[in-house]
Motif scaffolding. Structure first.
Motif, PDB file in Angstrom:
ATOM      1  N   ALA A   1      16.034  42.998  32.234  1.00 47.02           N
ATOM      2  CA  ALA A   1      16.772  43.728  31.198  1.00 47.02           C
ATOM      3  C   ALA A   1      15.974  44.902  30.632  1.00 47.02           C
ATOM      4  O   ALA A   1      16.512  46.002  30.452  1.00 47.02           O
ATOM      5  N   GLY A   2      14.688  44.692  30.327  1.00 44.08           N
ATOM      6  CA  GLY A   2      13.900  45.766  29.733  1.00 44.08           C
ATOM      7  C   GLY A   2      13.757  46.954  30.661  1.00 44.08           C
ATOM      8  O   GLY A   2      13.943  48.109  30.253  1.00 44.08           O
ATOM      9  N   LEU A   3      13.440  46.690  31.928  1.00 45.76           N
ATOM     10  CA  LEU A   3      13.312  47.776  32.893  1.00 45.76           C
ATOM     11  C   LEU A   3      14.654  48.451  33.136  1.00 45.76           C
ATOM     12  O   LEU A   3      14.723  49.674  33.300  1.00 45.76           O
ATOM     13  N   ALA A   4      15.718  47.668  33.170  1.00 46.73           N
ATOM     14  CA  ALA A   4      17.052  48.249  33.372  1.00 46.73           C
ATOM     15  C   ALA A   4      17.415  49.194  32.236  1.00 46.73           C
ATOM     16  O   ALA A   4      18.001  50.269  32.452  1.00 46.73           O
ATOM     17  N   ASN A   5      17.068  48.825  31.008  1.00 43.73           N
ATOM     18  CA  ASN A   5      17.326  49.714  29.867  1.00 43.73           C
ATOM     19  C   ASN A   5      16.549  51.021  30.007  1.00 43.73           C
ATOM     20  O   ASN A   5      17.059  52.095  29.690  1.00 43.73           O
ATOM     21  N   ASP A   6      15.300  50.912  30.465  1.00 47.23           N
ATOM     22  CA  ASP A   6      14.485  52.104  30.656  1.00 47.23           C
ATOM     23  C   ASP A   6      15.067  53.007  31.733  1.00 47.23           C
ATOM     24  O   ASP A   6      15.091  54.233  31.590  1.00 47.23           O
ATOM     25  N   LEU A   7      15.530  52.407  32.829  1.00 46.99           N
ATOM     26  CA  LEU A   7      16.121  53.208  33.903  1.00 46.99           C
ATOM     27  C   LEU A   7      17.445  53.826  33.474  1.00 46.99           C
ATOM     28  O   LEU A   7      17.751  54.966  33.841  1.00 46.99           O
ATOM     29  N   GLU A   8      18.224  53.092  32.683  1.00 50.52           N
ATOM     30  CA  GLU A   8      19.468  53.681  32.171  1.00 50.52           C
ATOM     31  C   GLU A   8      19.163  54.888  31.284  1.00 50.52           C
ATOM     32  O   GLU A   8      19.876  55.899  31.322  1.00 50.52           O
ATOM     33  N   TYR A   9      18.097  54.799  30.511  1.00 49.72           N
ATOM     34  CA  TYR A   9      17.666  55.927  29.679  1.00 49.72           C
ATOM     35  C   TYR A   9      17.340  57.129  30.564  1.00 49.72           C
ATOM     36  O   TYR A   9      17.771  58.259  30.287  1.00 49.72           O
ATOM     37  N   ILE A  10      16.567  56.918  31.621  1.00 49.42           N
ATOM     38  CA  ILE A  10      16.213  58.005  32.528  1.00 49.42           C
ATOM     39  C   ILE A  10      17.464  58.574  33.205  1.00 49.42           C
ATOM     40  O   ILE A  10      17.614  59.801  33.325  1.00 49.42           O
ATOM     41  N   ILE A  11      18.368  57.697  33.630  1.00 50.95           N
ATOM     42  CA  ILE A  11      19.603  58.148  34.281  1.00 50.95           C
ATOM     43  C   ILE A  11      20.411  59.048  33.350  1.00 50.95           C
ATOM     44  O   ILE A  11      20.922  60.103  33.748  1.00 50.95           O
ATOM     45  N   SER A  12      20.526  58.644  32.086  1.00 50.61           N
ATOM     46  CA  SER A  12      21.296  59.430  31.113  1.00 50.61           C
ATOM     47  C   SER A  12      20.624  60.767  30.814  1.00 50.61           C
ATOM     48  O   SER A  12      21.289  61.814  30.768  1.00 50.61           O
ATOM     49  N   LYS A  13      19.312  60.749  30.625  1.00 50.13           N
ATOM     50  CA  LYS A  13      18.599  61.989  30.326  1.00 50.13           C
ATOM     51  C   LYS A  13      18.575  62.930  31.528  1.00 50.13           C
ATOM     52  O   LYS A  13      18.629  64.156  31.363  1.00 50.13           O
ATOM     53  N   TRP A  14      18.485  62.365  32.741  1.00 51.17           N
ATOM     54  CA  TRP A  14      18.536  63.201  33.944  1.00 51.17           C
ATOM     55  C   TRP A  14      19.877  63.926  34.025  1.00 51.17           C
ATOM     56  O   TRP A  14      19.939  65.110  34.376  1.00 51.17           O
ATOM     57  N   HIS A  15      20.953  63.219  33.679  1.00 54.18           N
ATOM     58  CA  HIS A  15      22.287  63.839  33.664  1.00 54.18           C
ATOM     59  C   HIS A  15      22.318  64.985  32.653  1.00 54.18           C
ATOM     60  O   HIS A  15      22.800  66.094  32.952  1.00 54.18           O
ATOM     61  N   GLN A  16      21.790  64.749  31.462  1.00 52.54           N
ATOM     62  CA  GLN A  16      21.798  65.794  30.438  1.00 52.54           C
ATOM     63  C   GLN A  16      20.956  67.002  30.843  1.00 52.54           C
ATOM     64  O   GLN A  16      21.331  68.151  30.585  1.00 52.54           O
ATOM     65  N   ALA A  17      19.825  66.751  31.501  1.00 57.45           N
ATOM     66  CA  ALA A  17      18.915  67.840  31.850  1.00 57.45           C
ATOM     67  C   ALA A  17      19.386  68.626  33.061  1.00 57.45           C
ATOM     68  O   ALA A  17      19.239  69.855  33.109  1.00 57.45           O
ATOM     69  N   THR A  18      19.949  67.944  34.058  1.00 59.01           N
ATOM     70  CA  THR A  18      20.255  68.590  35.335  1.00 59.01           C
ATOM     71  C   THR A  18      21.744  68.722  35.634  1.00 59.01           C
ATOM     72  O   THR A  18      22.124  69.476  36.530  1.00 59.01           O
ATOM     73  N   GLY A  19      22.585  67.975  34.913  1.00 53.28           N
ATOM     74  CA  GLY A  19      24.005  67.965  35.215  1.00 53.28           C
ATOM     75  C   GLY A  19      24.383  66.995  36.315  1.00 53.28           C
ATOM     76  O   GLY A  19      25.583  66.836  36.623  1.00 53.28           O
ATOM     77  N   GLN A  20      23.405  66.300  36.902  1.00 53.70           N
ATOM     78  CA  GLN A  20      23.680  65.338  37.971  1.00 53.70           C
ATOM     79  C   GLN A  20      23.946  63.965  37.355  1.00 53.70           C
ATOM     80  O   GLN A  20      23.071  63.365  36.741  1.00 53.70           O
ATOM     81  N   ASP A  21      25.163  63.453  37.554  1.00 54.45           N
ATOM     82  CA  ASP A  21      25.612  62.229  36.913  1.00 54.45           C
ATOM     83  C   ASP A  21      25.543  61.059  37.891  1.00 54.45           C
ATOM     84  O   ASP A  21      26.451  60.857  38.700  1.00 54.45           O
ATOM     85  N   ALA A  22      24.459  60.310  37.823  1.00 55.10           N
ATOM     86  CA  ALA A  22      24.281  59.176  38.741  1.00 55.10           C
ATOM     87  C   ALA A  22      25.269  58.063  38.443  1.00 55.10           C
ATOM     88  O   ALA A  22      25.666  57.311  39.343  1.00 55.10           O
ATOM     89  N   LYS A  23      25.696  57.923  37.192  1.00 49.20           N
ATOM     90  CA  LYS A  23      26.652  56.876  36.857  1.00 49.20           C
ATOM     91  C   LYS A  23      27.996  57.145  37.523  1.00 49.20           C
ATOM     92  O   LYS A  23      28.606  56.217  38.088  1.00 49.20           O
ATOM     93  N   ALA A  24      28.460  58.366  37.438  1.00 53.31           N
ATOM     94  CA  ALA A  24      29.736  58.703  38.077  1.00 53.31           C
ATOM     95  C   ALA A  24      29.645  58.561  39.591  1.00 53.31           C
ATOM     96  O   ALA A  24      30.570  58.049  40.240  1.00 53.31           O
ATOM     97  N   ALA A  25      28.536  58.994  40.155  1.00 54.60           N
ATOM     98  CA  ALA A  25      28.370  58.894  41.607  1.00 54.60           C
ATOM     99  C   ALA A  25      28.290  57.444  42.046  1.00 54.60           C
ATOM    100  O   ALA A  25      28.804  57.076  43.115  1.00 54.60           O
ATOM    101  N   ALA A  26      27.655  56.583  41.221  1.00 60.64           N
ATOM    102  CA  ALA A  26      27.502  55.177  41.600  1.00 60.64           C
ATOM    103  C   ALA A  26      28.842  54.466  41.648  1.00 60.64           C
ATOM    104  O   ALA A  26      29.029  53.537  42.444  1.00 60.64           O
ATOM    105  N   ARG A  27      29.778  54.899  40.830  1.00 61.75           N
ATOM    106  CA  ARG A  27      31.093  54.243  40.823  1.00 61.75           C
ATOM    107  C   ARG A  27      31.839  54.472  42.129  1.00 61.75           C
ATOM    108  O   ARG A  27      32.807  53.768  42.429  1.00 61.75           O
ATOM    109  N   LYS A  28      31.419  55.479  42.896  1.00 58.39           N
ATOM    110  CA  LYS A  28      32.078  55.763  44.163  1.00 58.39           C
ATOM    111  C   LYS A  28      31.437  55.032  45.342  1.00 58.39           C
ATOM    112  O   LYS A  28      31.923  55.109  46.463  1.00 58.39           O
ATOM    113  N   LEU A  29      30.284  54.365  45.073  1.00 56.92           N
ATOM    114  CA  LEU A  29      29.594  53.656  46.146  1.00 56.92           C
ATOM    115  C   LEU A  29      30.374  52.443  46.622  1.00 56.92           C
ATOM    116  O   LEU A  29      31.032  51.785  45.826  1.00 56.92           O
TER     117      LEU A  29
END
Length: 366
Positions: A338-366
């Protein structure tokens, strides 16, 4: 029905947690803070205490000598053993994230304006000391035998040296310079990790897919962990292709040292330069924006995301470069614990904000 994959991960989670702690937490390897105690320096935390340039440069040299070095893939593992008291500096991605905010250009302009006249006010002694130390360290040639002496007649522009390292290791140049029509000067860089960003984005996609699927009644899907390990191995190989025989090690150290200094200047409301420019605010990005407005340097809109990414992404990249996620069990811990997952979710969200690349949206298509 017991899931053997989950059992393996549980056995490794404790080791992973001990090594990484929390990815979102500031790591203890900041160059200046690491050497602060043993050099009697106290930088960045108090407004009325500063060190002269010679003392800071001496601390940098001590940090360079005491750094943890990456194992050389061409040597047996025993040859790369590090002393127990070595410390890791931040990864080059830390410098990239912070330089993407134009923080160096902002403070270069502040130093220029303070030296020109009293338009920004008359700096107190603490601010004068910081301005003089900063100008001496980062805007004048360092002593010729210093670790900081990268620029020369062969490669005179220190910013181009940093950009060259970013492009070679990550396949990324500073976005704001490209938008301003300032591409990397020729000749073009030939050895570039062009696939690094797409590979890292796929890594984030698979991690998010693992996070959202970990509560499946039949047990977590192991495919995300297997794919993440394959992607981590690919990034590990890309890093080491560029790092052989210590390549880019000194460039990384100088870039990280430089950006860490400016980062500390705006991390707190108590620093001399923040007080002098009346730039107190609740976040680092807001302080930088206030200073940028005072000196007339426009900064990118997504600065908060880049600043928030700098340290956690540095920790994650250090782990990837060390090969920590090259097997599925360790990779799976990133979304099963859980702790590491929270940290990775933080990175995923900030990466989206910084670069415009949305890993969450892309993952839903996997």
């Amino acid at each position: 029905m017991p899931n053997p994959f989950t059992d393996i991960v549980k056995k490794r989670i404790e080791l992973t947690k001990k090594k990484e702690a929390k990815l979102a937490a500031p790591i203890a390897s900041d160059i200046f803070r690491t050497v602060r105690d043993r050099t009697s320096m106290y930088l960045g935390a108090k407004a009325d205490v500063t060190s002269d340039a010679a003392s800071v440069l001496e601390a940098m040299e001590a940090s360079w000598r005491g750094r943890c070095r990456l194992p050389d893939p061409d040597k047996p593992s025993s040859d790369g053993a590090e002393p127990a008291d070595c410390f890791e500096t931040n990864h080059l991605i830390y410098a990239y994230c912070l330089e993407s905010t134009k923080i160096i250009e902002v403070f270069a302009k502040a130093i220029e304006l303070y030296a020109r006249d009293e338009g920004l006010g008359v700096p107190d002694r603490a601010t004068q000391a910081w301005l003089e130390t900063t100008e001496a360290l980062f805007f004048r040639p360092p002593p010729p035998h210093s670790v900081m002496a990268l620029a020369s007649s062969a490669r005179p522009d220190i910013q181009v040296i940093r950009r060259n390292a970013y492009v070679r290791l990550f396949g990324m140049d500073l976005g704001y310079l490209l938008k301003e029509g300032r591409p990397l000067p020729p000749p073009p860089v030939s050895a570039v990790n062009k696939d690094f960003v797409p590979t890292f984005f796929r890594f984030l996609e698979e991690c998010w897919a693992g996070i959202i699927n970990r509560e499946n009644k039949s047990g977590p899907n192991t495919s995300s962990a297997i794919t993440m390990a394959e992607l981590a191995t690919k990034m590990y190989n890309m890093f080491h292709d560029r790092r052989r025989w210590g390549a880019l090690e000194r460039e990384e150290f100088v870039a990280v040292s430089t950006l860490a200094w400016f980062h500390m200047a705006v991390e707190s409301n108590d620093t001399a330069i923040v007080k002098a420019l009346d730039a107190q605010a609740s976040t680092t990005a807001q302080r930088l924006k206030k200073i940028a407005d005072r000196v007339g340097v426009p900064v990118p809109e997504r600065n908060d995301a880049f600043i928030d990414l700098a340290r956690p992404l540095s920790t994650l990249f250090r782990c990837i470069e060390a090969g920590d996620y090259n097997d599925a069990a360790h990779a799976g811990a990133l979304f099963l614990e859980a702790g590491l997952a929270n940290d990775l979710e933080y990175i995923i969200s900030k990466w989206h904000q910084a670069t415009g690349q949305d890993a969450k949206a892309a993952a839903r298509k996997l």
